[in-house]
Enzyme design. Sequence first.
Site, short mmCIF file in Angstrom:
data_model
loop_
_atom_site.label_atom_id
_atom_site.label_comp_id
_atom_site.label_asym_id
_atom_site.label_seq_id
_atom_site.Cartn_x
_atom_site.Cartn_y
_atom_site.Cartn_z
N ARG A 1 -27.87 -32.58 2.97
CA ARG A 1 -29.17 -33.19 2.70
C ARG A 1 -28.93 -34.53 2.03
O ARG A 1 -28.07 -34.66 1.13
CB ARG A 1 -30.00 -32.31 1.75
N VAL B 1 -23.62 -33.87 6.15
CA VAL B 1 -24.56 -33.25 7.10
C VAL B 1 -25.42 -32.22 6.37
O VAL B 1 -26.01 -31.35 7.00
CB VAL B 1 -23.86 -32.58 8.32
N ASP C 1 -25.64 -37.90 8.33
CA ASP C 1 -26.62 -37.37 9.28
C ASP C 1 -27.98 -37.20 8.62
O ASP C 1 -28.98 -37.00 9.29
CB ASP C 1 -26.13 -35.99 9.79
N HIS D 1 -30.32 -37.10 11.71
CA HIS D 1 -30.45 -35.67 11.41
C HIS D 1 -30.27 -34.83 12.69
O HIS D 1 -31.18 -34.11 13.11
CB HIS D 1 -31.80 -35.38 10.76
N GLU E 1 -36.54 -39.45 5.29
CA GLU E 1 -36.29 -39.42 6.73
C GLU E 1 -37.56 -39.71 7.51
O GLU E 1 -38.58 -39.07 7.24
CB GLU E 1 -35.71 -38.06 7.14
N GLY F 1 -27.63 -32.68 13.13
CA GLY F 1 -26.69 -31.57 12.92
C GLY F 1 -27.03 -30.32 13.71
O GLY F 1 -26.14 -29.68 14.29
N LYS G 1 -22.00 -21.12 4.94
CA LYS G 1 -21.81 -20.88 6.38
C LYS G 1 -21.24 -22.13 7.06
O LYS G 1 -20.23 -22.07 7.74
CB LYS G 1 -23.14 -20.48 7.01
N VAL G 2 -21.92 -23.27 6.86
CA VAL G 2 -21.46 -24.49 7.54
C VAL G 2 -20.13 -24.94 6.93
O VAL G 2 -19.17 -25.25 7.66
CB VAL G 2 -22.51 -25.61 7.44
N1 LIG Z 1 -27.73 -31.75 9.30
C1 LIG Z 1 -28.25 -30.66 9.80
O1 LIG Z 1 -28.90 -30.69 10.81
C2 LIG Z 1 -28.00 -29.35 9.13
C3 LIG Z 1 -27.83 -28.19 9.88
C4 LIG Z 1 -27.61 -27.00 9.23
C5 LIG Z 1 -27.56 -26.98 7.85
N2 LIG Z 1 -27.77 -28.11 7.16
C6 LIG Z 1 -27.71 -28.13 5.71
O2 LIG Z 1 -26.41 -27.81 5.31
C7 LIG Z 1 -26.44 -27.16 4.06
C8 LIG Z 1 -25.61 -25.90 4.10
O3 LIG Z 1 -26.12 -24.99 5.06
P1 LIG Z 1 -25.50 -23.53 5.16
O4 LIG Z 1 -26.14 -22.88 6.32
O5 LIG Z 1 -24.02 -23.61 5.10
O6 LIG Z 1 -26.06 -22.91 3.83
P2 LIG Z 1 -25.36 -21.79 2.96
O7 LIG Z 1 -26.41 -21.30 2.05
O8 LIG Z 1 -24.66 -20.81 3.82
O9 LIG Z 1 -24.26 -22.57 2.12
C9 LIG Z 1 -24.56 -23.38 1.04
C10 LIG Z 1 -23.44 -23.22 0.04
O10 LIG Z 1 -23.62 -24.18 -0.98
C11 LIG Z 1 -23.18 -23.58 -2.18
N3 LIG Z 1 -23.66 -24.30 -3.33
C12 LIG Z 1 -24.84 -24.17 -3.99
N4 LIG Z 1 -24.86 -24.99 -5.05
C13 LIG Z 1 -23.68 -25.66 -5.05
C14 LIG Z 1 -23.12 -26.65 -5.90
N5 LIG Z 1 -23.78 -27.12 -6.96
N6 LIG Z 1 -21.89 -27.10 -5.61
C15 LIG Z 1 -21.23 -26.63 -4.55
N7 LIG Z 1 -21.70 -25.69 -3.71
C16 LIG Z 1 -22.92 -25.22 -3.96
C17 LIG Z 1 -23.72 -22.17 -2.08
O11 LIG Z 1 -23.01 -21.31 -2.95
C18 LIG Z 1 -23.46 -21.84 -0.64
O12 LIG Z 1 -22.21 -21.20 -0.47
C19 LIG Z 1 -27.92 -26.94 3.75
O13 LIG Z 1 -28.37 -27.99 2.93
C20 LIG Z 1 -28.56 -27.06 5.09
O14 LIG Z 1 -29.90 -27.44 4.98
C21 LIG Z 1 -27.97 -29.30 7.76
O1 LIG Z 2 -31.43 -27.27 7.52
C1 LIG Z 2 -31.27 -27.26 8.72
O2 LIG Z 2 -31.31 -26.23 9.41
C2 LIG Z 2 -30.97 -28.54 9.40
O3 LIG Z 2 -31.09 -29.59 8.55
C3 LIG Z 2 -31.67 -28.71 10.68
O4 LIG Z 2 -32.90 -29.34 10.51
P1 LIG Z 2 -33.81 -29.55 11.80
O5 LIG Z 2 -34.36 -28.22 12.14
O6 LIG Z 2 -34.87 -30.50 11.39
O7 LIG Z 2 -32.94 -30.08 12.87
#
Ligand SMILES: NC(=O)c1ccc[n+]([C@@H]2O[C@H](COP(=O)([O-])OP(=O)(O)OC[C@H]3O[C@@H](n4cnc5c(N)ncnc54)[C@H](O)[C@@H]3O)[C@@H](O)[C@H]2O)c1
Ligand SMILES: O=C(O)[C@H](O)COP(=O)(O)O
Length: 597
Positions: free
Chosen positions: A285, A283, A309, A333, A314, A335, A204-205
């Site tokens: 983990r 952004v 991020d 963190h 943490e 994001g 998604k992201v």
């Molecule tokens: N910094 C923040 O505040 C923040 C906010 C939102 C999401 N996130 C993190 O971002 C990441 C992605 O979130 P999302 O909502 O897009 O999740 P998502 O599940 O939609 O996407 C994750 C993608 O990673 C792929 N993937 C799995 N293993 C893999 C590998 N070995 N190599 C390459 N790709 C691989 C999956 O197939 C999937 O398409 C998560 O770790 C989430 O926790 C962080």
């Molecule tokens: O995985 C997530 O949704 C993000 O890393 C956001 O984490 P937070 O809820 O602690 O901001």
Amino acid sequence: MAATSSWNFMVTPTKPSLSWKLSFLSPLTTVNVTRRQNRTAKRFVVFATVFLDPKPTVLVAEKLGEAGLELLKTFANVDCSYNLDHEELCTKISLCDALIVRSGTKVTREVFERSGGRLKVVGRAGVGIDNVDLSAATEHGCLVVNAPTANTIAAAEHGIALLTAMARNIAQADASIKSGKWQRSKYVGVSLVGKTLAVMGFGKVGSEVARRAKGLGMHVIAHDPYAPADRARAIGVDLVSFEEAISTADFISLHMPLTPATSKMFNDESFSQMKKGVRIVNVARGGVIDEEALVRALDSGTVAQAALDVFTEEPPSKDSKLVLHENVTVTPHLGASTTEAQEGVAIEVAEAVVGALKGQLAATAVNAPMLPAEILSELAPFVTLSEKLGRLAVQLVAGGRGVQSVKVTYSSARGPDDLDTRLLRAMITKGLIEPISSVFINIVNADFSAKQRGLRITEERILLDGSPENPLEFIQVQIANVESKFSIAMSDSGEIKVEGRVKDGKPHLTKVGSFGVDVSMEGSLILCRQVDQPGMVGSVGSILGEENVNVSFMSVGRIAPRKQAVMTIGVDEEPSKEALKRIREIPAVEEIVFLKL
Ligand SMILES: NC(=O)c1ccc[n+]([C@@H]2O[C@H](COP(=O)([O-])OP(=O)(O)OC[C@H]3O[C@@H](n4cnc5c(N)ncnc54)[C@H](O)[C@@H]3O)[C@@H](O)[C@H]2O)c1
Ligand SMILES: O=C(O)[C@H](O)COP(=O)(O)O
């Protein structure tokens, strides 16, 4: 009075939409003690509030958007305690039915253990569930739900913000000017247009980052072993191998989850394959990067800059070489931290938690099979049927050898891809295990519990001709290598076999062993094998009447007149041992068994 609420994923067959009922112990009496101003009464009020309150309690352990809190309050007592340490969380948790966290709270095995079975749902107000011990949750039958969509855009925007800020040294230049300097030549940046960005993790992201980066004129490639190529093509992105992505990119943006497979996947070896001067944004983990290796890569110039991020630990330590590195831009963190995203995740998680507390299976469940609502709704009566068949089959076992091998046969006109049987299997497992153990089974822990007990459940399909409109024609449950209390229940091939169908939305038992019956599976059943002769219905009926057992139906099936017959009797109350003995003593009766459905 230890547990005030007991939770069962009991299926109610009456509703068109599937609904697992959260059944609290008996409705609570209102006791008018508040006017008594003595200490005993006050203590009782505290006791009543804590132990007799019929509302579930939701502990919100990290800041949650107001709209989500409001939603929770319509259904539950909400305890917002934002800065608990681990011990405080473990202490509080035994009084909570649900827990809501963000990424800052570690929901460890100990939390589940110390909940004493009361914790039924953990809601993660965000995407990443790496801070929740999912195995422990599953083993304790606790559902984990997340909020997978509401912060996607915020995270993608933050990724782009870090990408552009890093390329133009925004953070460093800002700090410099605030310290009284004016260093224009020091902070010459690099342009993004025409550069190659590798998006690692095209979920998604990642895909939203890719879309935005294309808008900035970048050439975007992506690596994701599980992403569909057509989704990438639709955005104009090429999916490539890990090696190709990291070796051709000028910028790398990380968007995969932290799993054992992705832990430290960016390490000395992968940095050595990258283009010299590559720039990295994370952004996702912190744990997907070996942070010490990143410091080495930054020091050697292999990695020109990083914008982070997220961190392995943490908050990171104050003297972290990575955080303090001059070529590193950091945010704490952030994001998901936009007003819009936080309101969104709060509502998304609150809806899922309230739904789960009401007994509904959340669409955002992380540790239970997720099925779309329309599938859940059409499978609903079969879910009830499945549990009852499992429950019935196991009560027919004579005991001794234990139940180890169960075969479930689904007969359907639908192809395997059109029929998801995970839910049905889970409910059969629930039916099989609960009557013979103290373990409480739900959709979350069914497979785990079966495995733990050495119960092997195999599934088989019979593909029928006919209309695929009806998801299933019948379900058969067979238990192998056991003896039965009711010999008729043994099939010709030596297994206990029961078969059921859904008729008018209600589960019906249609076969016991090789013997055809047709009874509604409601209440409890008495199965009685007898010699077919006049007066049997009357004799059995009058014994039950004398014992004050209400009969809801009686049906008799026979092989041939005056030969063997099976009487199926639906009863509202459990007959006493004496009543069953009296029936067994009727000369024509050969076997009798009472079964609770
Ligand atoms: N910094 C923040 O505040 C923040 C906010 C939102 C999401 N996130 C993190 O971002 C990441 C992605 O979130 P999302 O909502 O897009 O999740 P998502 O599940 O939609 O996407 C994750 C993608 O990673 C792929 N993937 C799995 N293993 C893999 C590998 N070995 N190599 C390459 N790709 C691989 C999956 O197939 C999937 O398409 C998560 O770790 C989430 O926790 C962080
Ligand atoms: O995985 C997530 O949704 C993000 O890393 C956001 O984490 P937070 O809820 O602690 O901001």
